[in-house]
Write a protein that holds these residues in place. Sequence first.
Motif, PDB file in Angstrom:
ATOM      1  N   TRP A  15       4.221 -17.234   3.284  1.00  0.00           N
ATOM      2  CA  TRP A  15       4.826 -15.920   3.545  1.00  0.00           C
ATOM      3  C   TRP A  15       4.367 -15.322   4.881  1.00  0.00           C
ATOM      4  O   TRP A  15       5.182 -14.932   5.722  1.00  0.00           O
ATOM      5  N   ASP A  16       3.059 -15.256   5.085  1.00  0.00           N
ATOM      6  CA  ASP A  16       2.540 -14.596   6.290  1.00  0.00           C
ATOM      7  C   ASP A  16       3.010 -15.304   7.563  1.00  0.00           C
ATOM      8  O   ASP A  16       3.342 -14.652   8.554  1.00  0.00           O
ATOM      9  N   ARG A  17       3.044 -16.639   7.488  1.00  0.00           N
ATOM     10  CA  ARG A  17       3.466 -17.403   8.672  1.00  0.00           C
ATOM     11  C   ARG A  17       4.933 -17.081   9.014  1.00  0.00           C
ATOM     12  O   ARG A  17       5.268 -16.779  10.156  1.00  0.00           O
ATOM     13  N   ASP A  18       5.791 -17.092   7.995  1.00  0.00           N
ATOM     14  CA  ASP A  18       7.229 -16.907   8.239  1.00  0.00           C
ATOM     15  C   ASP A  18       7.610 -15.449   8.473  1.00  0.00           C
ATOM     16  O   ASP A  18       8.595 -15.148   9.122  1.00  0.00           O
ATOM     17  N   ARG A  19       6.837 -14.556   7.910  1.00  0.00           N
ATOM     18  CA  ARG A  19       7.199 -13.144   7.940  1.00  0.00           C
ATOM     19  C   ARG A  19       7.054 -12.507   9.319  1.00  0.00           C
ATOM     20  O   ARG A  19       7.723 -11.557   9.676  1.00  0.00           O
ATOM     21  N   GLY A  38      -8.794   9.841   2.235  1.00  0.00           N
ATOM     22  CA  GLY A  38      -9.013  10.145   0.822  1.00  0.00           C
ATOM     23  C   GLY A  38      -7.765  10.022  -0.041  1.00  0.00           C
ATOM     24  O   GLY A  38      -7.830  10.165  -1.266  1.00  0.00           O
ATOM     25  N   ASP A  39      -6.607   9.756   0.566  1.00  0.00           N
ATOM     26  CA  ASP A  39      -5.364   9.648  -0.212  1.00  0.00           C
ATOM     27  C   ASP A  39      -5.374   8.434  -1.142  1.00  0.00           C
ATOM     28  O   ASP A  39      -6.036   7.426  -0.869  1.00  0.00           O
ATOM     29  N   THR A  40      -4.608   8.567  -2.211  1.00  0.00           N
ATOM     30  CA  THR A  40      -4.389   7.446  -3.140  1.00  0.00           C
ATOM     31  C   THR A  40      -2.971   6.935  -2.917  1.00  0.00           C
ATOM     32  O   THR A  40      -2.010   7.699  -3.030  1.00  0.00           O
ATOM     33  N   VAL A  41      -2.857   5.645  -2.573  1.00  0.00           N
ATOM     34  CA  VAL A  41      -1.555   5.094  -2.185  1.00  0.00           C
ATOM     35  C   VAL A  41      -1.188   3.892  -3.057  1.00  0.00           C
ATOM     36  O   VAL A  41      -2.038   3.029  -3.316  1.00  0.00           O
ATOM     37  N   LEU A  42       0.056   3.861  -3.498  1.00  0.00           N
ATOM     38  CA  LEU A  42       0.572   2.684  -4.205  1.00  0.00           C
ATOM     39  C   LEU A  42       1.440   1.895  -3.228  1.00  0.00           C
ATOM     40  O   LEU A  42       2.406   2.440  -2.677  1.00  0.00           O
ATOM     41  N   ASP A  43       1.069   0.633  -3.011  1.00  0.00           N
ATOM     42  CA  ASP A  43       1.856  -0.252  -2.144  1.00  0.00           C
ATOM     43  C   ASP A  43       2.737  -1.093  -3.080  1.00  0.00           C
ATOM     44  O   ASP A  43       2.288  -2.087  -3.650  1.00  0.00           O
ATOM     45  N   ALA A  44       3.974  -0.633  -3.281  1.00  0.00           N
ATOM     46  CA  ALA A  44       4.846  -1.258  -4.289  1.00  0.00           C
ATOM     47  C   ALA A  44       5.555  -2.483  -3.721  1.00  0.00           C
ATOM     48  O   ALA A  44       6.143  -2.404  -2.648  1.00  0.00           O
ATOM     49  N   GLY A  45       5.470  -3.592  -4.423  1.00  0.00           N
ATOM     50  CA  GLY A  45       6.025  -4.855  -3.907  1.00  0.00           C
ATOM     51  C   GLY A  45       5.207  -5.265  -2.706  1.00  0.00           C
ATOM     52  O   GLY A  45       5.733  -5.583  -1.648  1.00  0.00           O
ATOM     53  N   SER A  46       3.870  -5.248  -2.882  1.00  0.00           N
ATOM     54  CA  SER A  46       2.935  -5.388  -1.749  1.00  0.00           C
ATOM     55  C   SER A  46       2.900  -6.782  -1.159  1.00  0.00           C
ATOM     56  O   SER A  46       2.437  -6.962  -0.043  1.00  0.00           O
ATOM     57  N   GLY A  47       3.386  -7.783  -1.913  1.00  0.00           N
ATOM     58  CA  GLY A  47       3.350  -9.159  -1.405  1.00  0.00           C
ATOM     59  C   GLY A  47       1.934  -9.593  -1.104  1.00  0.00           C
ATOM     60  O   GLY A  47       0.996  -9.340  -1.885  1.00  0.00           O
ATOM     61  N   THR A  48       1.749 -10.214   0.067  1.00  0.00           N
ATOM     62  CA  THR A  48       0.427 -10.749   0.439  1.00  0.00           C
ATOM     63  C   THR A  48      -0.469  -9.675   1.068  1.00  0.00           C
ATOM     64  O   THR A  48      -1.480  -9.996   1.676  1.00  0.00           O
ATOM     65  N   GLY A  49      -0.069  -8.424   0.980  1.00  0.00           N
ATOM     66  CA  GLY A  49      -0.910  -7.328   1.479  1.00  0.00           C
ATOM     67  C   GLY A  49      -0.805  -7.093   2.975  1.00  0.00           C
ATOM     68  O   GLY A  49      -1.733  -6.575   3.602  1.00  0.00           O
TER      69      GLY A  49
END
Length: 313
Positions: A15-19, A38-49
């Motif tokens: 993924w990272d290589r092609d993305r 200090g925020d709280t964050v949801l990374d939705a569909g985060s994949g490989t981060g």
Amino acid sequence: MDKEHVFFENYAGTWDRDRKENPEILSFLVTLMGLSAGDTVLDAGSGTGILLPYLHRAVTGTGRIEELDYSHRMLEQARQKFASVPGVTYTEKDILKYKLPQKTYDAIVCLNFYPHIAQYKEVFIKKMTAALKQDGALIIMHDMPRSRVNALHARGEEGQSCILPPVDIMATMLITAGLSVTIAMDTDSYYFIKAEKKQYIPYEQYPEFPVHDDIPDTDGTSHAHGHSHTQTKAVMNRLARISGHLEAIKRMVEDGRDCSDILIQISAVDSALVSVGKVILRDHIDHCIIDAVKDNDMEAVDNLKKAITRFIK
Ligand SMILES: C[S@@+](CC[C@H](N)C(=O)[O-])C[C@H]1O[C@@H](n2cnc3c(N)ncnc32)[C@H](O)[C@@H]1O
């Protein structure tokens, strides 16, 4: 596991290589998100981060980031790459089935994720809204142009339902869900829309639209049995919004936008007009006709009959 899920499991290793991450655009998009320490964050569909380091810089060591994805291997890549980053949790769940905690996140970001849940957009947006804290923001963004996103997804089996719509259509959807859209951009390099969960203002408390007492009724005369309608302010507010909506549709036509998108907007204006007509009708019955009947003003009653016949045609 459905086909798409299998696709992402198989793709995780490369993924990272092609993305091909573009740090400049991603930094810019995260700046637009307007996160604070200090925020709280949801990374939705985060994949490989891919987004994780950018989010971490923005929320600093005191913030919390939740990487959520249904692909085990995608999340595994993220875990390995960012094992030493503090304040990060990994949730391996299907976001459509998972019971997210309510009123928890300052921001929920969907990077290149929206088309994957587009078939269930209403449910998804409602769910994300419930998971946001008051004043939290839902961000839908892509680090590529909309045309490219749609070209990629057009090959999928879901067809039209997975399309990323123009920002004003997306904005209408988010506003309908009760959010306030604060940024909406659709450029040659990225797509970004931010919608905030603001304090709900009941309709009756909307700021007053300037109503001039000297504006005559539509037929140029005032009511013979002269008394005011109680819903005038609400009616003026609704009409002001409808006319803003119509202006937006004019721009869509000028810009040569997709006919089906335009028709959806026209039908929204159509329903809005019918509903404002109903408010006027009810007001008229409540405040004019009752008195007209009392005063034996049969002309007013007759006019109402004609108006109703025309309105329900
Ligand atoms: C196009 S990738 C984007 C990944 C990452 N945000 C990026 O930009 O590199 C979409 C991701 O969404 C995940 N995904 C798709 N449908 C999902 C669902 N219903 N619940 C959770 N994750 C999902 C896939 O596994 C995949 O990792």
